[in-house]
Enzyme design. Structure first.
Site, mmCIF file in Angstrom:
data_model
loop_
_atom_site.group_PDB
_atom_site.id
_atom_site.type_symbol
_atom_site.label_atom_id
_atom_site.label_comp_id
_atom_site.label_asym_id
_atom_site.label_seq_id
_atom_site.Cartn_x
_atom_site.Cartn_y
_atom_site.Cartn_z
ATOM 1 N N ASP A 95 0.786 -1.236 0.000
ATOM 2 C CA ASP A 95 0.000 0.000 0.000
ATOM 3 C C ASP A 95 0.819 1.289 0.000
ATOM 4 O O ASP A 95 0.307 2.352 0.318
ATOM 5 C CB ASP A 95 -0.915 0.001 1.232
ATOM 6 C CG ASP A 95 -0.144 -0.251 2.532
ATOM 7 O OD1 ASP A 95 1.075 -0.020 2.558
ATOM 8 O OD2 ASP A 95 -0.775 -0.679 3.517
ATOM 9 N N GLU A 117 -0.924 -8.982 -1.429
ATOM 10 C CA GLU A 117 -1.609 -8.428 -0.257
ATOM 11 C C GLU A 117 -2.751 -7.505 -0.704
ATOM 12 O O GLU A 117 -2.926 -6.388 -0.232
ATOM 13 C CB GLU A 117 -0.642 -7.674 0.676
ATOM 14 C CG GLU A 117 -1.171 -7.529 2.093
ATOM 15 C CD GLU A 117 -0.214 -6.812 3.016
ATOM 16 O OE1 GLU A 117 0.346 -7.490 3.890
ATOM 17 O OE2 GLU A 117 -0.043 -5.587 2.879
ATOM 18 N N GLU A 131 -2.019 5.176 2.672
ATOM 19 C CA GLU A 131 -2.014 3.765 2.290
ATOM 20 C C GLU A 131 -3.378 3.243 1.828
ATOM 21 O O GLU A 131 -3.460 2.474 0.873
ATOM 22 C CB GLU A 131 -1.487 2.906 3.450
ATOM 23 C CG GLU A 131 -0.009 3.056 3.718
ATOM 24 C CD GLU A 131 0.346 4.240 4.611
ATOM 25 O OE1 GLU A 131 1.546 4.423 4.891
ATOM 26 O OE2 GLU A 131 -0.586 4.974 5.030
ATOM 27 N N HIS A 208 4.298 5.125 14.955
ATOM 28 C CA HIS A 208 4.864 6.056 13.977
ATOM 29 C C HIS A 208 3.825 6.648 13.030
ATOM 30 O O HIS A 208 4.142 7.537 12.255
ATOM 31 C CB HIS A 208 5.917 5.338 13.132
ATOM 32 C CG HIS A 208 5.316 4.319 12.206
ATOM 33 N ND1 HIS A 208 4.946 3.065 12.632
ATOM 34 C CD2 HIS A 208 5.003 4.378 10.885
ATOM 35 C CE1 HIS A 208 4.437 2.386 11.609
ATOM 36 N NE2 HIS A 208 4.452 3.156 10.542
ATOM 37 N N ARG A 210 1.298 8.644 10.834
ATOM 38 C CA ARG A 210 1.077 10.084 10.661
ATOM 39 C C ARG A 210 -0.150 10.552 11.438
ATOM 40 O O ARG A 210 -0.138 11.591 12.084
ATOM 41 C CB ARG A 210 0.860 10.415 9.173
ATOM 42 C CG ARG A 210 2.118 10.436 8.323
ATOM 43 C CD ARG A 210 1.753 10.894 6.901
ATOM 44 N NE ARG A 210 2.907 10.929 6.028
ATOM 45 C CZ ARG A 210 3.327 9.904 5.299
ATOM 46 N NH1 ARG A 210 2.681 8.745 5.373
ATOM 47 N NH2 ARG A 210 4.381 10.011 4.515
ATOM 48 N N HIS A 241 10.984 5.351 15.890
ATOM 49 C CA HIS A 241 10.997 5.723 14.479
ATOM 50 C C HIS A 241 11.911 6.920 14.263
ATOM 51 O O HIS A 241 12.151 7.716 15.169
ATOM 52 C CB HIS A 241 9.563 6.053 14.032
ATOM 53 C CG HIS A 241 9.363 6.010 12.560
ATOM 54 N ND1 HIS A 241 9.522 7.101 11.747
ATOM 55 C CD2 HIS A 241 9.009 4.987 11.733
ATOM 56 C CE1 HIS A 241 9.274 6.771 10.492
ATOM 57 N NE2 HIS A 241 8.956 5.486 10.453
#
Length: 366
Positions: A95, A117, A131, A208, A210, A241
């Protein structure tokens, strides 16, 4: 058959590696590996681990690059390679922006796309961002949908994709784990070697996303800090991260407790072997929701939605959201109620049996 695999980030590399290895093992397949290096250093670690030498490396990584910049550079670079190589099929995984750019570049050259996937959906186009959109946009131009689970197949059928183009394969991340887990693994990071995983209950934390940066992440870290203060045998390992915003929040909330160990990001092999030793996992990652259940580790997912509901339904994972109260309460329950904990560790992993890559290559050859 000439098959081009395209990937650009560490998670893609991990999940594509078993397919690359399977393609290389077949006499009647010409395998072309192209990386965009959307992530540079972390992807290189995976290539070294699995001993993959790319035929093409676009090396598009730049610090602070925008999604538009990644898309532009990947699209242009891939166009030239596809025109030169003329593959029969181009495989992308997952993604990321590389996935969408790779599929689009193949479509522009009338090359068939295989989406590894396929069919994951959160139901919210802005979560995870970008994604969820990348997955849906890639699906539109995909010829072969390689869906890990029955739920993914259902998602694709609901969106109108032909049943003849959908194949259930399991998830290749389970294949990748077979390469890496060792019961007697020794870490390069000496702190990890000194942790007593038998006497202490270690929580593995990753965060991590966003959409979690800001107040949601503060809530997650505060709940973790308070639970450590309550239970003397609980410790936390947080491979942090590289995003400076994540580091700023972690420093603000988590600093000062000697049972919370903030370490630099780990390569895939030590990370999975760490996960194999811990008591439970708190994460906003996608892949960990698949990997941890394979290793019998309960997963608390600190997100508002997940595109991997199979783990929730089977009982290997729980969707927490990002409220302090809910995460603290669930951690308290798992740490104080052994029966509740055991129910999660013994739930059946819904993500596959470790032979997804073989199935995918067999399908392509048929």
């Amino acid at each position: 058959m000439k098959v081009m695999t395209v990937f650009g980030t560490r998670p893609e590399g991990i999940k594509m590696a078993p397919i690359v290895k399977e393609l290389e093992s077949r006499e009647n397949v010409e395998s072309i590996v192209c990386i965009t290096a959307q992530h540079r250093e972390m992807l290189d670690q995976v290539l070294n681990l699995f001993k993959i030498e790319p035929d093409y490396d676009l090396n598009i990584f730049k610090p602070g690059q925008s999604l538009t910049e990644i898309t532009n550079r990947a699209l242009k670079g891939l166009e030239e390679i596809i025109i030169k190589e003329k593959p029969d099929v181009l495989l992308v995984q997952g993604d990321t922006t590389t996935v969408f750019a790779g599929a689009l570049a193949a479509f522009y050259q009338r090359v068939k796309v295989g989406h590894v996937e396929a069919g994951l959906r959160s139901g919210n186009i802005y979560s995870p961002y970008p994604e969820e959109a990348n997955r849906k946009l890639t699906g539109i131009i995909t010829e072969y949908h390689f869906a890990p689970t029955e739920r993914n197949v259902e998602n694709l059928l609901k969106e109108g994709y032909s049943e003849e183009k959908i194949y259930i394969t399991g998830n290749t991340v389970i294949d990748a784990l077979k390469y890496t887990i060792q019961d007697d693994y020794v870490f390069e990071n000496d702190l990890l070697n000194k942790l007593d995983f038998e006497k202490n209950r270690i929580i593995l934390l990753t965060s991590h996303r966003r959409e979690n940066i800001g107040k949601p992440m503060e809530n997650i870290f505060t709940a973790i800090k308070d639970i450590v203060q309550k239970y003397e045998d609980v410790q936390v390992v947080f491979p942090i991260h590289l995003n400076p915003k994540v580091r700023e929040i972690a420093e603000k909330v988590l600093d000062g407790n000697n049972r919370i160990h903030i370490i630099e990001p780990l390569e895939y092999e030590p990370f999975t072997n760490l996960m194999n030793k811990v008591h439970l996992v708190v994460t906003d990652s996608g892949g960990l929701q698949e990997e941890a259940p394979t290793l019998g580790k309960p997963v608390l997912v600190v997100r508002e939605e997940t595109e991997r509901p199979e783990g929730i339904e089977s009982g290997t994972a729980k969707l927490m959201g990002t409220s302090y109260e809910k995460l603290y309460s669930e951690l308290e329950k798992l740490l104080s109620d052994k029966e509740e904990y055991n129910l999660m560790t013994k739930a059946v992993n819904p993500y596959g049996d470790g032979f997804a890559a073989k199935r995918i290559v067999d399908i392509l050859l048929k």
